[in-house]
Write a protein that holds these residues in place. Structure first.
Motif, mmCIF file in Angstrom:
data_model
loop_
_atom_site.group_PDB
_atom_site.id
_atom_site.type_symbol
_atom_site.label_atom_id
_atom_site.label_comp_id
_atom_site.label_asym_id
_atom_site.label_seq_id
_atom_site.Cartn_x
_atom_site.Cartn_y
_atom_site.Cartn_z
ATOM 1 N N VAL A 1 0.843 -1.203 0.000
ATOM 2 C CA VAL A 1 0.000 0.000 0.000
ATOM 3 C C VAL A 1 0.881 1.258 0.000
ATOM 4 O O VAL A 1 0.570 2.250 -0.664
ATOM 5 C CB VAL A 1 -0.980 -0.018 1.198
ATOM 6 C CG1 VAL A 1 -1.717 1.302 1.332
ATOM 7 C CG2 VAL A 1 -1.982 -1.153 1.022
ATOM 8 N N LYS A 2 2.007 1.187 0.698
ATOM 9 C CA LYS A 2 2.936 2.329 0.711
ATOM 10 C C LYS A 2 3.415 2.632 -0.714
ATOM 11 O O LYS A 2 3.519 3.779 -1.129
ATOM 12 C CB LYS A 2 4.144 1.973 1.585
ATOM 13 C CG LYS A 2 4.549 3.088 2.529
ATOM 14 C CD LYS A 2 5.790 2.694 3.269
ATOM 15 C CE LYS A 2 5.502 2.309 4.695
ATOM 16 N NZ LYS A 2 6.702 1.904 5.415
ATOM 17 N N GLY B 1 -1.116 6.241 7.949
ATOM 18 C CA GLY B 1 -1.332 7.596 8.478
ATOM 19 C C GLY B 1 -0.022 8.177 8.991
ATOM 20 O O GLY B 1 0.337 9.321 8.676
ATOM 21 N N HIS B 2 0.716 7.363 9.762
ATOM 22 C CA HIS B 2 2.013 7.848 10.283
ATOM 23 C C HIS B 2 2.975 8.127 9.133
ATOM 24 O O HIS B 2 3.695 9.121 9.137
ATOM 25 C CB HIS B 2 2.630 6.818 11.236
ATOM 26 C CG HIS B 2 1.858 6.673 12.510
ATOM 27 N ND1 HIS B 2 1.529 7.748 13.288
ATOM 28 C CD2 HIS B 2 1.345 5.591 13.135
ATOM 29 C CE1 HIS B 2 0.832 7.338 14.337
ATOM 30 N NE2 HIS B 2 0.700 6.038 14.261
ATOM 31 N N TYR B 3 2.958 7.242 8.150
ATOM 32 C CA TYR B 3 3.848 7.401 7.004
ATOM 33 C C TYR B 3 3.508 8.703 6.258
ATOM 34 O O TYR B 3 4.393 9.492 5.923
ATOM 35 C CB TYR B 3 3.701 6.180 6.086
ATOM 36 C CG TYR B 3 4.557 6.241 4.850
ATOM 37 C CD1 TYR B 3 5.950 6.191 4.952
ATOM 38 C CD2 TYR B 3 3.980 6.350 3.585
ATOM 39 C CE1 TYR B 3 6.734 6.255 3.814
ATOM 40 C CE2 TYR B 3 4.761 6.410 2.451
ATOM 41 C CZ TYR B 3 6.138 6.365 2.563
ATOM 42 O OH TYR B 3 6.906 6.433 1.441
ATOM 43 N N ALA B 4 2.193 8.931 6.037
ATOM 44 C CA ALA B 4 1.765 10.149 5.325
ATOM 45 C C ALA B 4 2.191 11.388 6.111
ATOM 46 O O ALA B 4 2.694 12.358 5.527
ATOM 47 C CB ALA B 4 0.243 10.127 5.148
ATOM 48 N N TRP C 1 -5.745 -1.182 10.879
ATOM 49 C CA TRP C 1 -4.285 -1.241 11.004
ATOM 50 C C TRP C 1 -3.615 -0.321 9.963
ATOM 51 O O TRP C 1 -2.723 0.463 10.297
ATOM 52 C CB TRP C 1 -3.827 -2.695 10.823
ATOM 53 C CG TRP C 1 -2.355 -2.846 10.620
ATOM 54 C CD1 TRP C 1 -1.370 -2.405 11.454
ATOM 55 C CD2 TRP C 1 -1.709 -3.457 9.505
ATOM 56 N NE1 TRP C 1 -0.140 -2.714 10.934
ATOM 57 C CE2 TRP C 1 -0.331 -3.360 9.729
ATOM 58 C CE3 TRP C 1 -2.157 -4.084 8.358
ATOM 59 C CZ2 TRP C 1 0.599 -3.857 8.837
ATOM 60 C CZ3 TRP C 1 -1.231 -4.589 7.470
ATOM 61 C CH2 TRP C 1 0.130 -4.473 7.714
ATOM 62 N N LEU C 2 -4.080 -0.403 8.706
ATOM 63 C CA LEU C 2 -3.453 0.421 7.664
ATOM 64 C C LEU C 2 -3.705 1.908 7.907
ATOM 65 O O LEU C 2 -2.855 2.748 7.583
ATOM 66 C CB LEU C 2 -3.964 0.011 6.283
ATOM 67 C CG LEU C 2 -3.443 -1.341 5.782
ATOM 68 C CD1 LEU C 2 -4.144 -1.732 4.491
ATOM 69 C CD2 LEU C 2 -1.927 -1.306 5.571
ATOM 70 N N GLU C 3 -4.855 2.228 8.479
ATOM 71 C CA GLU C 3 -5.149 3.636 8.794
ATOM 72 C C GLU C 3 -4.025 4.203 9.673
ATOM 73 O O GLU C 3 -3.537 5.305 9.434
ATOM 74 C CB GLU C 3 -6.487 3.716 9.550
ATOM 75 C CG GLU C 3 -6.836 5.115 10.019
ATOM 76 C CD GLU C 3 -7.986 5.100 11.034
ATOM 77 O OE1 GLU C 3 -8.178 4.087 11.748
ATOM 78 O OE2 GLU C 3 -8.691 6.116 11.105
ATOM 79 N N ARG D 1 -3.402 12.175 4.499
ATOM 80 C CA ARG D 1 -3.642 10.788 4.930
ATOM 81 C C ARG D 1 -4.616 10.104 3.971
ATOM 82 O O ARG D 1 -5.628 10.694 3.615
ATOM 83 C CB ARG D 1 -4.219 10.759 6.338
ATOM 84 C CG ARG D 1 -3.198 11.053 7.410
ATOM 85 C CD ARG D 1 -3.801 10.985 8.787
ATOM 86 N NE ARG D 1 -2.719 10.848 9.767
ATOM 87 C CZ ARG D 1 -2.684 9.950 10.736
ATOM 88 N NH1 ARG D 1 -3.693 9.130 10.903
ATOM 89 N NH2 ARG D 1 -1.652 9.880 11.569
ATOM 90 N N PRO D 2 -4.319 8.870 3.576
ATOM 91 C CA PRO D 2 -5.253 8.173 2.689
ATOM 92 C C PRO D 2 -6.433 7.598 3.471
ATOM 93 O O PRO D 2 -6.317 7.324 4.663
ATOM 94 C CB PRO D 2 -4.406 7.039 2.113
ATOM 95 C CG PRO D 2 -3.358 6.783 3.132
ATOM 96 C CD PRO D 2 -3.114 8.070 3.870
#
Ligand code: CP
Length: 528
Positions: free
Chosen positions: A102-103, A132-135, A126-128, A142-143
């Motif tokens: 996803v990244k 989110g942290h990555y974004a 989990w992906l949120e 944030r996606p």
């Protein structure tokens, strides 16, 4: 390019409750406006993104027809770039980490939203967090993640289209609903989502119709009752029709044989018979009754059989079409295109204050307070009131667990003693240990809630803290979600950090996995 800064921009919808009731009502109002406008020949301009830099990624790691195709068509209608991944044509089935994949996709477009169906439960939650942290670290938006069905957990967008369809049948009135849920209530995530989705109605009566082996899991039935629903249970459709309290809305589901073990499979014909509608039952239905089904129906033995297709009972074809309108509206919301005209209560993010350590007064006795082990404690720590009131064998087990979990392999003693109410309690003494780190205090509170931590100096207790159950337990190696289908279960290998949230009031000992929402009694979360 159209304006895209609405208040729902980047919102993840992992479960029904990720939208407040007012936000759900907004979604239904918008879907209804869109449907009417387009059916009258309009172009739904107010919803459209018309932006190929906005990507909708459809990631389907389990089969789907309706959900996938309605999202794909919705994204096309909105004028977004659309990419489809499924296990047959992508490397998601090659042991690739989902967050890595996803990244990578996130890097391909300015803004994006991910629609995910998976066997693993809790993936979107989990992906949120992970993305989110990555974004945030990249300084990018944030996606949004939309759950398109995760294991037997939830299917929130199916729930939205179901509620939208019920509202249509009820002429838009949300004051009360009486509904029968039948079929595979055990595995049916569209059924489980109803425990929250039906809160839309102010008064709710739910009749659960399923034999014991397909019965609604107790946690969801309890949640319905906690939400104020009147819940009745019946074993078969025959029993239900004989009850004289038959609902005007029926929701059928398919028996999910692919999720059942051999033992249950042998009983499939009898189970199916118990929840299948027959011609001779037609006369027993109330007026203006309508049947729904999330589809697909079983080709050879549907529980709402094909002789019903051409009758006014058929609500499922219209319901299925509503998947398109509700999903167009939802993507438009999380893309920030619509939402500026929203009024009402917004979803409130939960907070978890670390309020589980409380200093309590110490007694001013002249006598030494602790003489645990063969030597009195002169200076050090004493953990008191462990498992107070429990049976003696359990207290010994717990003492052992506390020592192991906190790595208390130091000099000291422990034992079982009387508490001040004549029952028993455990005590651990740690001479020469003068403090615990913050993390260890939290761990101690989470393993032995109700205990006290006493700092002893020159035989006297100079500080005393009472520890209660923390609102959130996470980040310890010794905890794990016991649902093997959970994204955070050790077997999922995705590396999601285990996290549990306390359910209810501070004294509660029930914890919910943050991802799959499985309830655990607090001892169960520890890998003892
Ligand atoms: N109702 C539903 O989720 O159908 P699909 O499995 O075809 O998406």
């Amino acid at each position: 390019m159209s304006s895209r800064n609405g208040p729902f921009k980047g919102r993840t919808v992992a479960v029904v409750n990720d939208l407040s009731l007012d936000e759900q009502r907004y979604l239904y109002r918008k879907a209804s406006e869109l449907k009417r406008e387009v059916q009258a020949g309009g172009d739904g301009r107010a919803f459209r993104l018309d932006d190929k830099d906005f990507s909708v990624y459809l990631i389907f790691m389990e089969d789907s027809t309706r959900t996938r195709e309605s999202f794909r068509n919705a994204a096309k209608f909105l004028g977004a770039r659309t990419n489809l991944f499924d296990t047959a044509t992508s490397s998601f089935n090659k042991n690739e980490s989902m967050s890595d994949a996803v990244k990578m996709l996130y890097g391909y477009s300015d803004e994006s939203c991910y629609v995910i169906r998976s066997r693993l439960e809790g993936v979107c939650r989990w992906l949120e967090g992970a993305l989110g942290h990555y974004a945030d670290s990249c300084g990018r938006p944030r996606p949004a993640f939309i759950n398109a069905g995760d294991g037997k957990h939830e299917h929130p967008t199916q729930e939205f289209l179901d509620e939208f369809s019920f509202l249509e049948q009820l002429g838009g009135r949300d004051d009360r609903i009486h509904i029968a849920l039948t079929g595979d209530l055990y595995h049916g995530r569209t059924i489980h989502s109803k425990a929250d989705g039906l809160k839309l109605f102010r008064e709710v009566e739910v009749d659960l119709v399923a034999p014991e082996l397909l019965r609604m899991p107790e946690a969801y039935a309890r949640r319905m009752r906690d939400n104020g629903f009147l819940v009745r249970e019946y074993e078969t459709v025959d029993d239900y029709l004989a009850s004289g309290k038959v609902a005007p809305i029926w929701y059928f589901t398919r028996l999910q044989l692919e999720r059942m073990g051999e033992e249950i499979l042998e009983k499939a014909p009898a189970l199916r018979k118990a929840v299948t509608f027959r011609k001779d039952m037609l006369g027993l239905l109330p007026e203006r009754c309508r049947f729904y089904h999330p589809l697909p129906r079983d080709r050879t033995a549907p529980t709402n059989p094909t002789f019903l297709d051409e009758t006014p009972l058929n609500g499922w074809d219209g319901q299925s079409a509503n998947g398109y309108w509700t999903r167009v509206a939802l993507i438009s919301m999380v893309a920030g295109r619509i939402g500026e005209d929203f009024e009402g209560e917004r979803k409130v993010q939960e907070t978890y204050p670390d309020d589980f350590v409380k200093e309590v007064p110490t007694a001013s006795r002249a006598k030494p307070e602790y003489k645990v082990g063969i030597k009195p404690v002169e200076d050090g720590l004493v953990i008191d009131h462990i498992s107070s009131g429990q049976p003696i064998p359990e207290i010994w087990d717990h003492l052992d667990a506390v020592r192991r979990m906190l790595h208390l392999d130091v000099r000291g003693g422990h034992g079982v003693f009387h508490n001040n109410k004549g029952a028993y309690k455990g005590i651990i003494s740690l001479p020469d240990v003068m403090s615990f780190g913050e993390r260890d205090i939290k761990k101690l509170a989470a393993i032995a809630p109700g205990c006290t931590l006493n700092l002893v100096h020159e035989h006297r207790v100079v500080k005393k803290y009472r520890l209660s159950m923390p609102p959130r337990i996470y980040g310890f190696d010794e905890i794990s979600c016991k649902n093997e289908q959970c994204i955070s279960a050790p077997s999922s290998l995705e590396g999601a950090t285990t996290e549990f949230l306390r359910k209810g009031e501070p004294g509660s000992s029930t914890f919910i996995c943050r991802y799959c929402e499985r309830e655990h009694e607090f001892r169960e979360i520890w890998d003892l």
